[in-house]
Design a protein around this motif. Sequence first.
Motif, mmCIF file in Angstrom:
data_model
loop_
_atom_site.group_PDB
_atom_site.id
_atom_site.type_symbol
_atom_site.label_atom_id
_atom_site.label_comp_id
_atom_site.label_asym_id
_atom_site.label_seq_id
_atom_site.Cartn_x
_atom_site.Cartn_y
_atom_site.Cartn_z
ATOM 1 N N MET A 1 0.841 -1.179 0.000
ATOM 2 C CA MET A 1 0.000 0.000 0.000
ATOM 3 C C MET A 1 0.889 1.246 0.000
ATOM 4 S SD MET A 1 -3.070 1.156 2.530
ATOM 5 C CE MET A 1 -4.239 0.323 1.482
ATOM 6 N N SER A 2 0.483 2.249 -0.741
ATOM 7 C CA SER A 2 1.200 3.521 -0.788
ATOM 8 C C SER A 2 1.230 4.147 0.602
ATOM 9 C CB SER A 2 0.500 4.489 -1.736
ATOM 10 O OG SER A 2 0.237 3.879 -2.969
ATOM 11 N N ARG A 3 2.313 4.860 0.850
ATOM 12 C CA ARG A 3 2.449 5.486 2.169
ATOM 13 C C ARG A 3 3.348 6.709 2.045
ATOM 14 N NH1 ARG A 3 4.874 2.442 7.536
ATOM 15 N NH2 ARG A 3 4.468 4.123 9.005
ATOM 16 N N LEU A 4 3.062 7.725 2.821
ATOM 17 C CA LEU A 4 3.906 8.913 2.882
ATOM 18 C C LEU A 4 4.223 9.195 4.342
ATOM 19 C CD1 LEU A 4 5.241 11.385 1.500
ATOM 20 C CD2 LEU A 4 3.089 12.607 1.933
ATOM 21 N N VAL A 5 5.531 9.295 4.622
ATOM 22 C CA VAL A 5 5.981 9.685 5.952
ATOM 23 C C VAL A 5 6.808 10.951 5.773
ATOM 24 C CG1 VAL A 5 7.275 9.031 8.017
ATOM 25 C CG2 VAL A 5 6.020 7.285 6.721
ATOM 26 N N VAL A 6 6.424 12.007 6.495
ATOM 27 C CA VAL A 6 7.130 13.286 6.416
ATOM 28 C C VAL A 6 7.866 13.499 7.733
ATOM 29 C CG1 VAL A 6 6.922 15.778 6.048
ATOM 30 C CG2 VAL A 6 5.319 14.204 4.907
ATOM 31 N N HIS A 7 9.169 13.805 7.611
ATOM 32 C CA HIS A 7 10.023 14.026 8.777
ATOM 33 C C HIS A 7 10.529 15.458 8.791
ATOM 34 C CE1 HIS A 7 10.742 9.667 9.558
ATOM 35 N NE2 HIS A 7 10.586 9.577 8.253
ATOM 36 N N ASP A 8 10.806 15.973 9.970
ATOM 37 C CA ASP A 8 11.577 17.199 10.100
ATOM 38 C C ASP A 8 13.017 16.820 9.768
ATOM 39 O OD1 ASP A 8 13.510 18.930 11.794
ATOM 40 O OD2 ASP A 8 11.631 20.082 11.792
ATOM 41 N N ALA A 9 13.636 17.549 8.834
ATOM 42 C CA ALA A 9 14.985 17.186 8.370
ATOM 43 C C ALA A 9 16.054 17.395 9.423
ATOM 44 C CB ALA A 9 15.337 17.980 7.113
ATOM 45 N N THR A 10 15.790 18.194 10.427
ATOM 46 C CA THR A 10 16.781 18.449 11.468
ATOM 47 C C THR A 10 16.643 17.486 12.635
ATOM 48 O OG1 THR A 10 16.803 20.787 10.870
ATOM 49 C CG2 THR A 10 17.725 20.204 13.030
ATOM 50 N N THR A 11 15.407 17.292 13.093
ATOM 51 C CA THR A 11 15.189 16.481 14.298
ATOM 52 C C THR A 11 14.795 15.036 14.004
ATOM 53 O OG1 THR A 11 12.834 16.997 14.442
ATOM 54 C CG2 THR A 11 14.386 18.540 15.524
ATOM 55 N N ASN A 12 14.398 14.747 12.761
ATOM 56 C CA ASN A 12 13.900 13.445 12.344
ATOM 57 C C ASN A 12 12.517 13.142 12.916
ATOM 58 O OD1 ASN A 12 13.852 11.059 10.921
ATOM 59 N ND2 ASN A 12 15.290 9.984 12.223
ATOM 60 N N ALA A 13 11.891 14.112 13.568
ATOM 61 C CA ALA A 13 10.546 13.898 14.107
ATOM 62 C C ALA A 13 9.571 13.631 12.965
ATOM 63 C CB ALA A 13 10.095 15.125 14.893
ATOM 64 N N VAL A 14 8.660 12.682 13.195
ATOM 65 C CA VAL A 14 7.634 12.386 12.193
ATOM 66 C C VAL A 14 6.549 13.453 12.294
ATOM 67 C CG1 VAL A 14 5.864 10.744 11.460
ATOM 68 C CG2 VAL A 14 8.113 9.920 12.195
ATOM 69 N N LEU A 15 6.300 14.136 11.183
ATOM 70 C CA LEU A 15 5.303 15.197 11.125
ATOM 71 C C LEU A 15 3.988 14.711 10.524
ATOM 72 C CD1 LEU A 15 7.674 17.998 9.761
ATOM 73 C CD2 LEU A 15 7.060 17.524 12.154
ATOM 74 N N GLN A 16 4.067 13.669 9.706
ATOM 75 C CA GLN A 16 2.878 13.122 9.057
ATOM 76 C C GLN A 16 3.173 11.686 8.643
ATOM 77 O OE1 GLN A 16 1.733 15.328 5.555
ATOM 78 N NE2 GLN A 16 -0.084 14.100 5.167
ATOM 79 N N ASP A 17 2.168 10.833 8.746
ATOM 80 C CA ASP A 17 2.285 9.437 8.330
ATOM 81 C C ASP A 17 0.914 9.012 7.841
ATOM 82 O OD1 ASP A 17 2.642 6.701 8.018
ATOM 83 O OD2 ASP A 17 3.690 6.434 9.933
#
Length: 179
Positions: A1-17
């Motif tokens: 299944m398609s998936r998108l995970v968005v991270h903050d490039a500095t902290t690596n925190a997940v912003l969206q999944d």
Amino acid sequence: MSRLVVHDATTNAVLQDTQDAAEIASTLSAIGVRFERWPVADLPEGADPETVLAAYRPRLDAFMGETGAGTADVIRLTADNPQIDAIRQKFLSEHLHTEDEVRFFHEGAGNFILHVGGKVYDAHCTKGDLISVPANTHHWFDAGTRPNVTALRVFTDTTGWTPHYTGTDMSERFPAKFG
């Protein structure tokens, strides 16, 4: 299944999944990336490139007419390719192209990871996904250590696909997450 995970490039925190195709398309559209789900042609596994192209010709012609692209071909990445390690390695480093990079996944899956505006967008594309990464977008691609991907490539000028490497360690800091 398609998936998108968005991270903050500095902290690596997940912003969206998300696995919602409409949400994936909306999020990627905000950074100029086109994401669509196309019906998958019912072909035998490993169908030859001419058969794959012919099966998608009407939709492909409409897409190419809309975008101004001039041609399409089929690429197949499989684990049994004797040069797969070298091929995979060239995709894994952050780079950009001077032309849009368009892929439609007929079989298999892979991750387009984009580094835009202080965020890292990991788009796991699967069978039926079309993704168009705009020219000059920092990104890398990973189909895994045992790839089995058949994808249509759409382009105007193949010289625009020459990778221009950024020299950053982003792809090492944000390896693809499959599944």
